[in-house]
Write an enzyme that holds these catalytic residues in place. Structure first.
Site, PDB file in Angstrom:
ATOM      1  N   GLU A  61      14.310 -14.951   1.084  1.00 19.41           N
ATOM      2  CA  GLU A  61      14.676 -16.013   2.040  1.00 19.41           C
ATOM      3  C   GLU A  61      13.800 -17.242   1.825  1.00 19.41           C
ATOM      4  O   GLU A  61      14.069 -18.308   2.357  1.00 19.41           O
ATOM      5  CB  GLU A  61      14.465 -15.531   3.490  1.00 19.41           C
TER       6      GLU A  61
ATOM      7  N   ASP B 148       0.827  -1.207   0.000  1.00 18.70           N
ATOM      8  CA  ASP B 148       0.000   0.000   0.000  1.00 18.70           C
ATOM      9  C   ASP B 148       0.866   1.265   0.000  1.00 18.70           C
ATOM     10  O   ASP B 148       1.873   1.327   0.728  1.00 18.70           O
ATOM     11  CB  ASP B 148      -0.871  -0.028   1.271  1.00 18.70           C
TER      12      ASP B 148
HETATM   13  C1  NOJ Z   1      -4.469   2.878  -0.942  1.00 23.42           C
HETATM   14  C2  NOJ Z   1      -5.626   1.977  -0.651  1.00 23.42           C
HETATM   15  O1  NOJ Z   1      -5.933   1.255  -1.820  1.00 23.42           O
HETATM   16  C3  NOJ Z   1      -6.746   2.860  -0.185  1.00 23.42           C
HETATM   17  O2  NOJ Z   1      -7.961   2.153  -0.082  1.00 23.42           O
HETATM   18  C4  NOJ Z   1      -6.359   3.486   1.125  1.00 23.42           C
HETATM   19  O3  NOJ Z   1      -7.340   4.423   1.511  1.00 23.42           O
HETATM   20  C5  NOJ Z   1      -5.015   4.206   1.027  1.00 23.42           C
HETATM   21  N1  NOJ Z   1      -4.041   3.482   0.293  1.00 23.42           N
HETATM   22  C6  NOJ Z   1      -4.454   4.481   2.407  1.00 23.42           C
HETATM   23  O4  NOJ Z   1      -4.007   3.301   2.996  1.00 23.42           O
END
Ligand code: NOJ
Ligand code: CA
Length: 554
Positions: free
Chosen positions: A269, A218
């Site tokens: 790993e 993310d």
């Molecule tokens: C990207 C994620 O796909 C989204 O849903 C989220 O709100 C933001 N990152 C923050 O984590």
């Protein structure tokens, strides 16, 4: 049980995988409390096997206050009790692996949830303490520190800083501020702190040890920030203004790539090495950096989610994506929908150039979408991408051509964007409404109870059971496409055939080709039709808004 035998020891599986995104709270509810869970998901593994996917990407399922749909993680090594248990997670991995389906989990490294033990400890600790040094705490500006430390803004609207009480005052007197590029319940980690780096290596190992095959990372581009004092001005969040030399204040700084080189060592790993895909919004020239073999391996290509249903626009984005993948030694990643964007069955049913947020704010009344056309184009677009070299990321419900739920009432909304923008942006809930599995029932078969976001009355006609029974359904075309694709993929080669406006045609290694007619019908070249998104007309004419795959004549 399906008869698929996918080799789980193949280290390169991710290069051509069809990965299906499960947004767990909205997929299937096993205990009828209105929230999707692991029991519901385990129960639907046969559905996923029948669909023919190679992997599931599971969006966050960790304990969370749900300030941002689970992307506010309170404990990276556990399962939210409303979703299930670690034992059920293990059961899920085993059930998927038994079908030859891999599992990719979402890792959220930029920020934790504000309920995370580290953040709670930081709030209780003094300024300058090691507890606070895991996050980004700063004194405020102004005479009494009453102003945020910088002009940085949150992706969800408003300042990126929130002030906390001074823990020593006992009276709630104003103390320091902490950074959150997203909601206030999502404090950003300080990735220059080695303790944070070590912690995430441990988290990767925790899930890899449990049999997880890969990670979706993310906001991968945001971990490293320029925190030198005085903090630089950066009053915006926009991809098109990012610097492309690794020195942007908040995004895609060179140090972020050091972090992922460390992750690659951890993922290597394991045998086979764990895969990863970056969710990164960086200057186009720097996107391939995340996908380098000594980093994450893949980065999402999002250009197509911004494109209208137009041959020239698709062609341009596809070529750029293929080029970026080549530059990185990676394979491309095709995406038309995910939990953050308006579903593509609706996007393609709206006039090109529609302001999607304005459309959502109008409750889907202005303009009115053409559902039939949207579904035809969505399927044609998906079959086009499934014919390209690389991997494809599908979002739950797109195999049903499920439209966006545009008419959610304000009081039903869960996305923090709605409140944080002062009701200017409606947010992403319309793509997150729990799936319809049956034509009727309390939540269209999602579970025995209700659904945490209300499903519209028309959902039933898109239900899995309805489409399952209809040989001409979108669901059955997806199943067919994934089965045919598995037998066709060979080599990375793709050669575009030019000359017809409004058409994308390309040949693939192995003697087959894909043709998509965008605006107008197109005559098919010779060759056996392997698959088509719509019936082929007399004279071998592919209707408008359709895709066909053909085997080339010998
Ligand atoms: C990207 C994620 O796909 C989204 O849903 C989220 O709100 C933001 N990152 C923050 O984590
Ligand atoms: Ca449940």
């Amino acid at each position: 049980m399906s008869t698929r035998t996918r080799d789980l020891t193949d280290a390169d599986w991710w290069r051509t995988a069809v990965v299906y995104q499960v947004y767990p709270r909205s997929f299937a509810d096993g205990n009828g409390d209105g929230i999707g869970d692991l029991a519901g998901l385990i129960d639907r593994v046969p559905y996923l096997a029948r669909l023919g996917i190679d992997a599931v990407w599971l969006s966050p399922f960790y304990p969370s206050a749900l300030a941002d749909g689970g992307y506010d993680v309170d404990d990276y090594r556990d399962v939210d009790p409303r979703i299930g248990t670690l034992a059920q997670f293990d059961e899920l991995v085993a059930a998927l692996h038994a079908e030859g389906i891999r599992i990719v989990v979402d890792i959220v490294p930029n920020h934790s949830g504000s309920g995370h033990a580290w953040f709670q400890a930081a709030l209780a600790a003094a300024p300058g303490s090691p507890e606070r040094a895991r996050y980004v705490f700063r004194d405020g500006l102004g005479e009494h520190g009453e102003l945020p430390p910088s002009d940085w803004v949150s992706h969800f609207g408003g300042s990126a800083w929130t002030r906390v009480p001074d823990p020593s005052s006992g009276s709630g007197r104003g103390g320091q501020w902490y950074l959150h590029l997203f909601a206030p319940e999502q404090p950003d980690f300080d990735w220059s702190n080695p303790e944070v780096r070590e912690e995430f290596h441990g988290i990767l190992r925790f899930w890899a040890d449990r049999g997880v095959d890969g990670f979706r990372v993310d906001v991968a581009h945001a971990l490293a920030k320029d925190l030198t004092e005085p903090l630089p001005s950066y009053p915006r969040i926009a991809r098109d203004v990012l610097k492309d030399d690794g020195t942007d204040v908040l995004f895609d700084r060179d140090e972020v790539h050091e972090i992922f080189r460390g992750w690659r060592k951890v993922m290597d790993e394991y045998d086979p090495p764990r895969s990863a895909v970056a969710e990164a919004w960086a200057a186009p020239s720097r996107l391939p950096l995340y996908a380098r073999p000594d980093e994450l391996g893949q980065t999402f290509e999002f250009d197509l989610v911004l494109e209208p249903w137009d041959a020239a626009a698709f062609r341009r984005s596809i070529e750029v994506a293929l080029e970026r993948a080549r530059a990185a030694g990676a394979s491309s990643t095709w995406v038309l929908s995910n939990h953050d964007i308006v579903r593509h069955a609706s996007r393609f049913g709206l006039p090109a150039g529609t302001d999607l947020n304005a459309w959502l704010l109008s409750q889907g009344t202005s303009p009115v979408e053409d559902r039939e056309r949207g579904a035809a184009r969505a399927l044609a677009g998906s079959l086009l991408l499934l014919a390209l070299p690389g991997s494809a990321y599908l979002y739950q419900g797109e195999e049903l051509a499920l439209p966006e739920v545009a008419d959610l009432q304000p009081e039903a909304l869960e996305d923090p964007i709605w409140e944080r923008t002062g009701h200017v942006e409606k947010g992403r809930d319309g793509a997150r409404v729990p799936l319809p599995w049956t034509a009727d029932g309390p939540s269209f078969g999602f579970g025995a109870g209700g659904a945490h976001l209300p499903q519209p009355a028309w959902f039933g006609r898109y239900a899995v059971a309805v489409e399952d029974a209809d040989p001409a359904s979108v669901l059955n075309r997806y199943r067919e496409a994934l089965a045919v694709r598995a037998g066709l993929l060979a080599g990375e080669g793709v050669r575009f055939v030019d000359g017809r406006e409004g058409v994308i045609e390309f040949e693939r290694d192995g003697g087959w080709r894909c043709i998509t007619a965008f605006g107008a019908p197109a005559e098919l070249p010779p060759g056996e039709v392997l698959l088509s998104s719509a019936p082929i007309g007399a004279g071998r004419v592919l209707p408008a808004d359709a895709t066909a795959w053909l085997r080339d004549p010998a």
